[in-house]
Design an enzyme around this catalytic site. Structure first.
Site, PDB file in Angstrom:
ATOM      1  N   LYS A  53      -3.448  -6.103   9.055  1.00 60.85           N
ATOM      2  CA  LYS A  53      -2.975  -6.056  10.445  1.00 60.85           C
ATOM      3  C   LYS A  53      -3.640  -4.905  11.194  1.00 60.85           C
ATOM      4  O   LYS A  53      -4.110  -5.076  12.325  1.00 60.85           O
ATOM      5  CB  LYS A  53      -1.456  -5.915  10.488  1.00 60.85           C
ATOM      6  CG  LYS A  53      -0.725  -7.183  10.086  1.00 60.85           C
ATOM      7  CD  LYS A  53       0.772  -6.942  10.045  1.00 60.85           C
ATOM      8  CE  LYS A  53       1.528  -8.197   9.633  1.00 60.85           C
ATOM      9  NZ  LYS A  53       2.991  -7.966   9.618  1.00 60.85           N
ATOM     10  N   SER A  69       1.880  -2.449   9.713  1.00 58.44           N
ATOM     11  CA  SER A  69       3.016  -2.365   8.794  1.00 58.44           C
ATOM     12  C   SER A  69       3.443  -3.765   8.399  1.00 58.44           C
ATOM     13  O   SER A  69       3.299  -4.713   9.169  1.00 58.44           O
ATOM     14  CB  SER A  69       4.176  -1.623   9.469  1.00 58.44           C
ATOM     15  OG  SER A  69       5.218  -1.392   8.551  1.00 58.44           O
ATOM     16  N   ASP A  70       3.952  -3.873   7.192  1.00 51.88           N
ATOM     17  CA  ASP A  70       4.490  -5.153   6.743  1.00 51.88           C
ATOM     18  C   ASP A  70       5.587  -4.897   5.723  1.00 51.88           C
ATOM     19  O   ASP A  70       5.585  -3.869   5.042  1.00 51.88           O
ATOM     20  CB  ASP A  70       3.409  -6.037   6.120  1.00 51.88           C
ATOM     21  CG  ASP A  70       3.867  -7.485   6.045  1.00 51.88           C
ATOM     22  OD1 ASP A  70       3.874  -8.150   7.097  1.00 51.88           O
ATOM     23  OD2 ASP A  70       4.265  -7.925   4.955  1.00 51.88           O
ATOM     24  N   GLN A  71       6.505  -5.825   5.665  1.00 57.53           N
ATOM     25  CA  GLN A  71       7.622  -5.711   4.731  1.00 57.53           C
ATOM     26  C   GLN A  71       7.776  -7.026   3.979  1.00 57.53           C
ATOM     27  O   GLN A  71       7.732  -8.099   4.574  1.00 57.53           O
ATOM     28  CB  GLN A  71       8.906  -5.406   5.491  1.00 57.53           C
ATOM     29  CG  GLN A  71      10.108  -5.231   4.585  1.00 57.53           C
ATOM     30  CD  GLN A  71      11.341  -4.909   5.407  1.00 57.53           C
ATOM     31  OE1 GLN A  71      11.893  -5.801   6.047  1.00 57.53           O
ATOM     32  NE2 GLN A  71      11.736  -3.657   5.412  1.00 57.53           N
TER      33      GLN A  71
END
Length: 191
Positions: A53, A69-71
């Site tokens: 990203k 950011s990623d979760q």
């Protein structure tokens, strides 16, 4: 003069969290394929997507520092995606009832000739939920766009017995403690 800072996200939650650091920033939409690769562990998926990203936006804005950011939530090592539908949210909450769910939240900071990365692990112990409680929750707060099918910053907190984390903001989707460390390392002026 501070370098330009970009949040590679259209998430209102992440935008609101980043604003707590009192830095000026813009946002950019990252165009990435979020499908997991074959056999990819949840923590590796979160880390890869955060980096992709940031990179997708950084390539369009040379000279800027870009935050991605990623979760990824996982139950017994199996990644749980965003439910998308009420039926899928019901199924996720039913499967998680009375169990511990792990949330891997990754953040990447990509700038001129440098990349910095961090990963936070948060464990959420859900209480045993009845089908009626799940229905009431989804009626009140249909969290169809959230990993794990709940919003911890809202009514979803009532579904928990406990949270174990080094960074309470990580569960919302942007680990500010880790990000502040990365930003200081990149030369941003934070207390």
């Amino acid at each position: 003069m501070m370098p330009r800072l970009i949040l590679a996200s259209t998430s209102a939650y992440r935008r609101q969290l980043l604003s707590r650091l009192q830095l000026e920033f813009d946002t950019g939409r990252p165009e990435v394929d979020e499908q997991p690769q074959s056999g990819e562990a949840p923590s590796a998926l979160a880390s890869r997507l955060a980096a992709e990203k940031a990179a997708a936006v950084a390539v369009r804005l040379p000279g800027a520092w870009v935050i991605g950011s990623d979760q990824v939530a996982d139950l017994d090592g199996q990644a749980l995606g965003k439910p998308g539908t009420r039926a899928q949210a019901q199924a996720q909450l039913t499967a998680m009832s009375g169990r511990t769910v792990r949330f891997h939240t990754a953040v990447s900071l990509i700038g001129p000739e440098r990349e910095l990365h961090a990963l936070d692990l948060t464990e959420v112990q859900l209480r045993a939920l009845t089908p009626a409680e799940i229905e009431r929750y989804l009626d009140a707060e249909p969290a169809l766009d959230c990993a794990g099918s709940f919003k911890c910053e809202g009514l979803g907190i009532s579904l928990f017995d406990a949270i174990r984390s080094q960074d309470p903001t990580a569960l919302v989707g942007l680990p500010l403690i880790a990000l502040a460390r990365l930003l200081r390392e990149a030369g941003f002026h934070l207390p």
